[in-house]
Design a protein around this motif. Structure first.
Motif, PDB file in Angstrom:
ATOM      1  N   GLU A  77       0.830  -1.211   0.000  1.00 36.69           N
ATOM      2  CA  GLU A  77       0.000   0.000   0.000  1.00 36.69           C
ATOM      3  C   GLU A  77       0.863   1.260   0.000  1.00 36.69           C
ATOM      4  O   GLU A  77       0.609   2.210  -0.751  1.00 36.69           O
ATOM      5  CB  GLU A  77      -0.930   0.009   1.214  1.00 36.69           C
ATOM      6  CG  GLU A  77      -2.065  -0.986   1.160  1.00 36.69           C
ATOM      7  CD  GLU A  77      -3.193  -0.571   0.227  1.00 36.69           C
ATOM      8  OE1 GLU A  77      -3.107   0.506  -0.381  1.00 36.69           O
ATOM      9  OE2 GLU A  77      -4.163  -1.339   0.105  1.00 36.69           O
TER      10      GLU A  77
ATOM     11  N   GLU B 278       2.886   1.786  -3.310  1.00 38.44           N
ATOM     12  CA  GLU B 278       2.070   2.360  -4.379  1.00 38.44           C
ATOM     13  C   GLU B 278       1.952   3.872  -4.239  1.00 38.44           C
ATOM     14  O   GLU B 278       1.840   4.595  -5.237  1.00 38.44           O
ATOM     15  CB  GLU B 278       0.679   1.724  -4.369  1.00 38.44           C
ATOM     16  CG  GLU B 278       0.650   0.285  -4.846  1.00 38.44           C
ATOM     17  CD  GLU B 278      -0.765  -0.289  -4.867  1.00 38.44           C
ATOM     18  OE1 GLU B 278      -1.715   0.451  -4.499  1.00 38.44           O
ATOM     19  OE2 GLU B 278      -0.920  -1.460  -5.263  1.00 38.44           O
TER      20      GLU B 278
ATOM     21  N   THR C 187      -7.558  12.113  -1.335  1.00 31.77           N
ATOM     22  CA  THR C 187      -6.549  11.652  -2.287  1.00 31.77           C
ATOM     23  C   THR C 187      -6.192  12.762  -3.260  1.00 31.77           C
ATOM     24  O   THR C 187      -7.018  13.625  -3.551  1.00 31.77           O
ATOM     25  CB  THR C 187      -7.054  10.419  -3.068  1.00 31.77           C
ATOM     26  OG1 THR C 187      -6.030  10.003  -3.996  1.00 31.77           O
ATOM     27  CG2 THR C 187      -8.327  10.731  -3.837  1.00 31.77           C
TER      28      THR C 187
ATOM     29  N   LYS D  14      -4.518   6.728 -11.632  1.00 29.27           N
ATOM     30  CA  LYS D  14      -5.500   5.685 -11.319  1.00 29.27           C
ATOM     31  C   LYS D  14      -5.442   4.490 -12.267  1.00 29.27           C
ATOM     32  O   LYS D  14      -6.128   3.500 -12.062  1.00 29.27           O
ATOM     33  CB  LYS D  14      -6.903   6.283 -11.302  1.00 29.27           C
ATOM     34  CG  LYS D  14      -7.133   7.223 -10.122  1.00 29.27           C
ATOM     35  CD  LYS D  14      -8.485   7.916 -10.181  1.00 29.27           C
ATOM     36  CE  LYS D  14      -8.633   8.927  -9.061  1.00 29.27           C
ATOM     37  NZ  LYS D  14      -9.920   9.673  -9.146  1.00 29.27           N
TER      38      LYS D  14
ATOM     39  N   ILE E 274      -2.983   2.647  -9.577  1.00 28.90           N
ATOM     40  CA  ILE E 274      -3.391   2.500  -8.183  1.00 28.90           C
ATOM     41  C   ILE E 274      -4.895   2.742  -8.102  1.00 28.90           C
ATOM     42  O   ILE E 274      -5.496   3.279  -9.034  1.00 28.90           O
ATOM     43  CB  ILE E 274      -2.651   3.491  -7.254  1.00 28.90           C
ATOM     44  CG1 ILE E 274      -2.998   4.936  -7.631  1.00 28.90           C
ATOM     45  CG2 ILE E 274      -1.144   3.258  -7.304  1.00 28.90           C
ATOM     46  CD1 ILE E 274      -2.485   5.972  -6.639  1.00 28.90           C
ATOM     47  N   ARG E 275      -5.507   2.363  -6.982  1.00 31.16           N
ATOM     48  CA  ARG E 275      -6.953   2.570  -6.847  1.00 31.16           C
ATOM     49  C   ARG E 275      -7.288   4.057  -6.829  1.00 31.16           C
ATOM     50  O   ARG E 275      -8.267   4.489  -7.421  1.00 31.16           O
ATOM     51  CB  ARG E 275      -7.462   1.903  -5.567  1.00 31.16           C
ATOM     52  CG  ARG E 275      -7.507   0.384  -5.663  1.00 31.16           C
ATOM     53  CD  ARG E 275      -8.200  -0.206  -4.454  1.00 31.16           C
ATOM     54  NE  ARG E 275      -7.510   0.125  -3.212  1.00 31.16           N
ATOM     55  CZ  ARG E 275      -6.488  -0.552  -2.736  1.00 31.16           C
ATOM     56  NH1 ARG E 275      -6.024  -1.604  -3.387  1.00 31.16           N
ATOM     57  NH2 ARG E 275      -5.913  -0.209  -1.602  1.00 31.16           N
TER      58      ARG E 275
ATOM     59  N   VAL F 252      -8.461   6.043  -4.443  1.00 29.31           N
ATOM     60  CA  VAL F 252      -9.705   6.461  -3.787  1.00 29.31           C
ATOM     61  C   VAL F 252      -9.461   6.900  -2.349  1.00 29.31           C
ATOM     62  O   VAL F 252     -10.402   7.062  -1.564  1.00 29.31           O
ATOM     63  CB  VAL F 252     -10.758   5.323  -3.818  1.00 29.31           C
ATOM     64  CG1 VAL F 252     -11.181   5.034  -5.246  1.00 29.31           C
ATOM     65  CG2 VAL F 252     -10.234   4.059  -3.134  1.00 29.31           C
TER      66      VAL F 252
ATOM     67  N   SER G 111      -7.821   5.214   0.072  1.00 29.59           N
ATOM     68  CA  SER G 111      -7.994   4.127   1.038  1.00 29.59           C
ATOM     69  C   SER G 111      -6.672   3.548   1.533  1.00 29.59           C
ATOM     70  O   SER G 111      -6.651   2.814   2.528  1.00 29.59           O
ATOM     71  CB  SER G 111      -8.817   2.995   0.412  1.00 29.59           C
ATOM     72  OG  SER G 111      -8.108   2.408  -0.684  1.00 29.59           O
TER      73      SER G 111
END
Length: 271
Positions: free
Chosen positions: A79, A82, A124, A131, A134-135, A137, A139
């Motif tokens: 995490e 990233e 974010t 994106k 990576i997500r 969002v 999180s």
């Protein structure tokens, strides 16, 4: 390092210029501290396409920390790895300390505009170009924070000296013996740790306290030894040990002997 080497190139889509994060063009460095009296071992993670680079970086960090006995899971390391995309992967240095149980991630990117909000879900700065990898969002860091809180670890987010960010994660419940934290951090951690242990101790009976303190001075003990040393009935000794085991303060070694658990050791030291 030349400026042109640190910037991601920009490409044009329908006359709109967008950053291209498909390739990481600069290496990352992983510094493994085996002994603070000596320079760290430095491992270079070579440039690659972005997905491969993030995987290689996270795996290298996890493997090196794990060799030293780290309890930090791969998903937590991944995490944060990233998150380097926000720094355009600029001047990444990852330091592994405290036998792998503290890891510090640093870069020379834009840093955090708000270190508190960075730890909250939904906040974010990820762009559409980011994106793709990576997500994005908001999180990542909140997930890391929740995991570490649940595991009695810690997460610290700061801005670097000149530019960039510093994210430090640790699985040490008490930072007092850590080499990676300031005296202020250690004092706060010690106060929190002592408060937690103190909350456990009032639930103990006077006899249970005596038995815990006996383990602290004598090491592993059998039921008969405790009975004789404290002059208490055998039935009472069995009941006390059962209660202490159920509380996670003592644990069995062999069939008939017991010893303090890590938590029991901590509680016994503040009685």
């Amino acid at each position: 390092m030349a400026e042109t080497e640190t910037k991601h190139k920009k490409i044009t889509y329908n006359s709109v210029q967008r950053e291209d994060f498909s390739v990481v063009r600069t290496p990352a460095r992983v510094a493994v501290y085996d002994d603070l009296k000596a320079p760290p071992r430095v491992i270079d993670v070579s440039p690659d396409i972005t997905n491969n680079f993030i995987e290689k970086l996270a795996s290298t960090i996890y493997d090196e920390a794990n060799k030293k006995g780290s309890k930090i899971p791969y998903t937590v390391i991944r995490e944060i790895s990233e998150n380097f995309i926000h720094a355009r992967f600029t001047e990444i240095v990852v330091s592994i300390l405290d036998n792998g149980n503290t890891i510090r991630f640093t870069d020379q990117g834009p840093g955090f505009s708000d270190t508190n909000n960075a730890q909250l879900p939904g906040f974010t700065s990820a762009t559409e170009a980011m994106k793709q990898y990576i997500r994005g969002v908001g999180s990542g860091l909140p997930t890391v924070k929740d995991y570490l809180n649940y595991s009695d670890g810690s997460l610290k987010i700061e801005n670097n000296l000149e530019n960039g960010a510093v994210v430090t994660i640790s699985m040490l419940e008490n930072l007092n013996n850590s080499s990676a934290f300031s005296e202020f951090d250690k004092a706060q951690s010690k106060a929190k740790y002592t408060e937690k242990m103190t909350k456990l101790s009032p639930t103990l009976s006077p006899r249970e306290r005596d038995v815990l303190k006996l383990f602290l001075t004598e090491g592993d003990l059998g039921v008969s030894q405790i009975k004789d040393l404290l002059n208490i009935p055998l039935s009472s000794t069995h009941k006390i040990l059962t209660n202490l085991e159920q509380s996670g303060l003592v644990q069995r070694v062999g069939n008939k002997r017991r010893i303090l658990s890590d938590q029991g050791f901590a509680v016994a030291n503040i009685l």
